[in-house]
Design a protein around this motif. Structure first.
Motif, PDB file in Angstrom:
ATOM      1  N   CYS A   1       0.731  -1.344   0.142  1.00 52.76           N
ATOM      2  CA  CYS A   1       0.065  -0.655   0.358  1.00 52.76           C
ATOM      3  C   CYS A   1       0.788   1.378  -0.227  1.00 52.76           C
ATOM      4  O   CYS A   1       2.329   1.301   0.982  1.00 52.76           O
ATOM      5  N   ARG A   2       0.573   2.378  -1.189  1.00 47.84           N
ATOM      6  CA  ARG A   2       0.976   3.037  -0.553  1.00 47.84           C
ATOM      7  C   ARG A   2      -0.239   4.317   0.222  1.00 47.84           C
ATOM      8  O   ARG A   2      -1.524   4.504  -0.653  1.00 47.84           O
ATOM      9  N   GLU A   3       0.484   5.168   1.191  1.00 42.71           N
ATOM     10  CA  GLU A   3       0.069   5.683   2.019  1.00 42.71           C
ATOM     11  C   GLU A   3       0.075   7.491   1.692  1.00 42.71           C
ATOM     12  O   GLU A   3       1.143   7.402   1.370  1.00 42.71           O
ATOM     13  N   TRP A   4      -1.315   8.413   1.438  1.00 39.43           N
ATOM     14  CA  TRP A   4      -0.747   9.275   1.578  1.00 39.43           C
ATOM     15  C   TRP A   4      -2.405  10.298   2.516  1.00 39.43           C
ATOM     16  O   TRP A   4      -3.366   9.971   2.329  1.00 39.43           O
ATOM     17  N   ARG A   5      -1.599  11.047   3.149  1.00 43.42           N
ATOM     18  CA  ARG A   5      -2.136  11.340   4.457  1.00 43.42           C
ATOM     19  C   ARG A   5      -1.727  12.934   4.802  1.00 43.42           C
ATOM     20  O   ARG A   5      -1.038  13.847   4.591  1.00 43.42           O
TER      21      ARG A   5
ATOM     22  N   LYS B   1      -6.610   9.769   5.148  1.00 46.37           N
ATOM     23  CA  LYS B   1      -6.091   9.748   3.938  1.00 46.37           C
ATOM     24  C   LYS B   1      -6.224   8.995   3.362  1.00 46.37           C
ATOM     25  O   LYS B   1      -7.589   7.995   3.579  1.00 46.37           O
TER      26      LYS B   1
ATOM     27  N   MET C   1      -5.756   5.283   0.859  1.00 46.57           N
ATOM     28  CA  MET C   1      -4.961   4.144   0.582  1.00 46.57           C
ATOM     29  C   MET C   1      -4.796   3.394  -0.938  1.00 46.57           C
ATOM     30  O   MET C   1      -6.243   2.489  -0.625  1.00 46.57           O
TER      31      MET C   1
ATOM     32  N   THR D   1      -3.765   0.130  -1.908  1.00 44.05           N
ATOM     33  CA  THR D   1      -2.553  -1.242  -2.246  1.00 44.05           C
ATOM     34  C   THR D   1      -3.168  -2.310  -3.807  1.00 44.05           C
ATOM     35  O   THR D   1      -3.618  -2.198  -4.844  1.00 44.05           O
TER      36      THR D   1
ATOM     37  N   THR E   1       3.817  10.750   3.379  1.00 44.60           N
ATOM     38  CA  THR E   1       3.161   8.908   3.112  1.00 44.60           C
ATOM     39  C   THR E   1       3.921   8.398   4.020  1.00 44.60           C
ATOM     40  O   THR E   1       4.700   8.386   4.906  1.00 44.60           O
TER      41      THR E   1
ATOM     42  N   ASN F   1      -0.160  -4.535   3.302  1.00 43.22           N
ATOM     43  CA  ASN F   1      -2.048  -3.964   3.969  1.00 43.22           C
ATOM     44  C   ASN F   1      -2.781  -5.234   3.093  1.00 43.22           C
ATOM     45  O   ASN F   1      -3.112  -5.497   1.789  1.00 43.22           O
TER      46      ASN F   1
END
Length: 148
Positions: free
Chosen positions: A49-53, A101, A103, A105, A140, A145
């Motif tokens: 997963c790449r999370e942007w928050r 957030k 996410m 995946t 990030t 995940n």
């Protein structure tokens, strides 16, 4: 006699293994052939997963910054979903700590090419996210995940 003794010993050695303690893998989810083991085999992953928050301002029900974030997500969602044919995108909003957030995946096999592309459209999305009034702490993270 010698043949009979060898046969008996062979039979006993094979049946005795049925009662020997076996190593147990408590993680039973079907995994792809390229799953990466973690925790001494107690878990593994085949999705990344790449999370942007970020943080937003205001009450979740009336926040103008959260509304602007929602519009930005709507604008970029079709491009984000191009990361993989098996992509899963989740949106998380916390009204208590004012977290937002996004996410994304993808299967492990698709992660490398997506990473090589700079997690497209990450740079452009984050630039616009940072420009929204009331948005702060844009970050990030790459993380496994897995649905279990």
């Amino acid at each position: 006699m010698k043949t009979s003794l060898i046969a008996t010993l062979t039979l006993l050695s094979h049946t005795a293994t049925a009662f020997a303690p076996q190593a147990r893998n408590t993680f039973t989810r079907a995994m792809s052939a390229n799953a990466v083991p973690l925790a001494n085999g107690a878990m593994s992953f085949d999705r990344v997963c790449r999370e942007w928050r970020c943080k937003y301002e205001g009450d979740k029900a009336t926040s103008e910054s959260l509304e602007a974030i929602a519009k930005l997500v709507e604008e970029y969602l079709p491009e984000v979903k191009k990361a993989s044919k098996d992509v899963k995108v989740n949106r998380l909003v916390c009204g208590g700590c004012l977290d937002f957030k996004l996410m994304t995946t993808v299967p492990l096999d698709d992660f490398g090419p997506w990473e090589a592309s700079g997690f497209a459209p990450e740079a452009e999305f984050l630039e616009k996210l940072k420009a929204i009034d009331g948005v702060s702490q844009v970050e990030t993270q790459t993380i496994t995940n897995m649905e279990i």
